[in-house]
Scaffold this motif. Sequence first.
Motif, PDB file in Angstrom:
ATOM      1  N   LEU A  60       0.685   0.090   3.817  1.00  0.00           N
ATOM      2  CA  LEU A  60      -0.609  -0.276   4.397  1.00  0.00           C
ATOM      3  C   LEU A  60      -1.743   0.191   3.493  1.00  0.00           C
ATOM      4  CD1 LEU A  60      -2.418  -1.237   6.846  1.00  0.00           C
ATOM      5  CD2 LEU A  60      -2.288   1.145   7.619  1.00  0.00           C
ATOM      6  N   ALA A  61      -1.668   1.425   3.052  1.00  0.00           N
ATOM      7  CA  ALA A  61      -2.719   1.989   2.196  1.00  0.00           C
ATOM      8  C   ALA A  61      -2.816   1.237   0.870  1.00  0.00           C
ATOM      9  CB  ALA A  61      -2.462   3.476   1.951  1.00  0.00           C
ATOM     10  N   ALA A  66      -5.841  -2.324  -2.487  1.00  0.00           N
ATOM     11  CA  ALA A  66      -5.839  -3.516  -3.344  1.00  0.00           C
ATOM     12  C   ALA A  66      -6.874  -4.523  -2.871  1.00  0.00           C
ATOM     13  CB  ALA A  66      -4.451  -4.146  -3.373  1.00  0.00           C
ATOM     14  N   ASP A  67      -6.971  -4.705  -1.560  1.00  0.00           N
ATOM     15  CA  ASP A  67      -7.978  -5.639  -1.017  1.00  0.00           C
ATOM     16  C   ASP A  67      -9.391  -5.167  -1.335  1.00  0.00           C
ATOM     17  OD1 ASP A  67      -5.940  -7.207   0.034  1.00  0.00           O
ATOM     18  OD2 ASP A  67      -6.177  -6.456   2.093  1.00  0.00           O
ATOM     19  N   GLN A  68      -9.636  -3.873  -1.183  1.00  0.00           N
ATOM     20  CA  GLN A  68     -10.960  -3.314  -1.450  1.00  0.00           C
ATOM     21  C   GLN A  68     -11.324  -3.457  -2.926  1.00  0.00           C
ATOM     22  OE1 GLN A  68     -11.808   0.360   0.594  1.00  0.00           O
ATOM     23  NE2 GLN A  68     -13.261   0.993  -0.962  1.00  0.00           N
ATOM     24  N   MET A 114       7.836  -5.031  -4.010  1.00  0.00           N
ATOM     25  CA  MET A 114       7.343  -5.953  -2.986  1.00  0.00           C
ATOM     26  C   MET A 114       6.015  -5.501  -2.393  1.00  0.00           C
ATOM     27  SD  MET A 114      10.956  -7.013  -1.124  1.00  0.00           S
ATOM     28  CE  MET A 114      10.609  -5.914   0.197  1.00  0.00           C
ATOM     29  N   SER A 115       5.482  -4.384  -2.864  1.00  0.00           N
ATOM     30  CA  SER A 115       4.250  -3.832  -2.296  1.00  0.00           C
ATOM     31  C   SER A 115       3.027  -4.307  -3.068  1.00  0.00           C
ATOM     32  CB  SER A 115       4.304  -2.301  -2.332  1.00  0.00           C
ATOM     33  OG  SER A 115       4.084  -1.838  -3.651  1.00  0.00           O
ATOM     34  N   ALA A 116       1.868  -3.865  -2.617  1.00  0.00           N
ATOM     35  CA  ALA A 116       0.607  -4.182  -3.296  1.00  0.00           C
ATOM     36  C   ALA A 116       0.425  -3.370  -4.567  1.00  0.00           C
ATOM     37  CB  ALA A 116      -0.563  -3.947  -2.342  1.00  0.00           C
ATOM     38  N   ALA A 117       1.350  -2.480  -4.896  1.00  0.00           N
ATOM     39  CA  ALA A 117       1.244  -1.702  -6.127  1.00  0.00           C
ATOM     40  C   ALA A 117       1.164  -2.621  -7.337  1.00  0.00           C
ATOM     41  CB  ALA A 117       2.425  -0.746  -6.263  1.00  0.00           C
ATOM     42  N   GLY A 118       1.896  -3.710  -7.290  1.00  0.00           N
ATOM     43  CA  GLY A 118       1.837  -4.682  -8.374  1.00  0.00           C
ATOM     44  C   GLY A 118       0.463  -5.309  -8.520  1.00  0.00           C
ATOM     45  N   ARG A 119      -0.211  -5.523  -7.401  1.00  0.00           N
ATOM     46  CA  ARG A 119      -1.575  -6.067  -7.442  1.00  0.00           C
ATOM     47  C   ARG A 119      -2.515  -5.112  -8.158  1.00  0.00           C
ATOM     48  NH1 ARG A 119      -3.565  -7.241  -1.717  1.00  0.00           N
ATOM     49  NH2 ARG A 119      -5.458  -7.811  -2.833  1.00  0.00           N
ATOM     50  N   HIS A 120      -2.331  -3.800  -7.943  1.00  0.00           N
ATOM     51  CA  HIS A 120      -3.174  -2.805  -8.604  1.00  0.00           C
ATOM     52  C   HIS A 120      -3.019  -2.905 -10.122  1.00  0.00           C
ATOM     53  CE1 HIS A 120      -4.429  -0.530  -5.025  1.00  0.00           C
ATOM     54  NE2 HIS A 120      -3.257  -0.881  -4.543  1.00  0.00           N
ATOM     55  N   ALA A 121      -1.770  -2.978 -10.559  1.00  0.00           N
ATOM     56  CA  ALA A 121      -1.512  -3.064 -11.996  1.00  0.00           C
ATOM     57  C   ALA A 121      -2.065  -4.368 -12.568  1.00  0.00           C
ATOM     58  CB  ALA A 121      -0.014  -2.951 -12.267  1.00  0.00           C
ATOM     59  N   GLU A 122      -1.895  -5.465 -11.831  1.00  0.00           N
ATOM     60  CA  GLU A 122      -2.419  -6.758 -12.295  1.00  0.00           C
ATOM     61  C   GLU A 122      -3.939  -6.728 -12.420  1.00  0.00           C
ATOM     62  OE1 GLU A 122      -1.007  -9.737  -9.572  1.00  0.00           O
ATOM     63  OE2 GLU A 122       1.091  -9.263 -10.007  1.00  0.00           O
ATOM     64  N   MET A 123      -4.612  -6.141 -11.429  1.00  0.00           N
ATOM     65  CA  MET A 123      -6.079  -6.070 -11.481  1.00  0.00           C
ATOM     66  C   MET A 123      -6.539  -5.190 -12.634  1.00  0.00           C
ATOM     67  SD  MET A 123      -7.396  -6.089  -7.528  1.00  0.00           S
ATOM     68  CE  MET A 123      -6.207  -4.950  -6.858  1.00  0.00           C
TER      69      MET A 123
END
Length: 189
Positions: A60-61, A66-68, A114-123
Motif C-alpha cells: 500500500l505504501a 508512487a502515485d504521489q 509485482m509491486s509499485a517498487a518497479g514504478r519508483h525505479a522507472e520514474m
Amino acid sequence: MVRAGVTVERLTLAAAELADDVGFDNVTVAALARRFGVKEASLYSHIKNARDLKTRVALLALAELADQVAAAVAGRAGKDALVAFAGAYRDYAKRHPGRYAAARMKLDLETAAMSAAGRHAEMTRAILRGYELSDPDQTDAVRMLGSVFHGYVSLETAGAFQHHPREVEASWSRTLDALDSVLQNWPPA
C-alpha cells in the motif's frame, strides 16, 4: 465467522494508520484486533499472519508513494523533475512515517516484482534520461538518489538537524542543487 465490515482492504488501511501512529515495527495482529474491537483470531480469516499484514502495508505504501511522485513529476523534466520527485518523496515520508518505514521493508523477489517498487525505479530512470545517463551510470545514479533521499529524510525525521542554526529547508535545497550538478557533470568511468 467473518465480522461484517472487516475486509482485507480495511485491515490494511487500518494497519497503515496504526503504523503512522505507533511505528511500523509496532504493528501487530493483536494491536489491529484491538482497533477493530474483535478477537485476534477473527482477523486470520482475512490475513495469513503478521508478515502478510506487514507486506500488505508495504505494498500500500509503495503504491501511495508512487502515485504521489508520479503526480508531482508529471510534465516536468531535468532539475524540475528531480526537485518534484525529491519533494514528493520527502513529504510522504514526513506525513506518513510508519508507511514510509513499511515501504522500506524487504519483500521477496516475486512480491517486489509485482509491486509499485518497479514504478519508483522507472520514474527515477525517466528523470535521469533528462541528464543523458545510460547504464551502468544510470543504475549508479538511481542508487545514489535513493540513498541521499532516504538518508536525508531519515536523519531529518529522527531530529538530527534540529540543533544546527542552518535551516533544514535551505540544506535540502542545496542538496538538490548539488545532486543536479553531479547528474549534469557525471564523471566518466
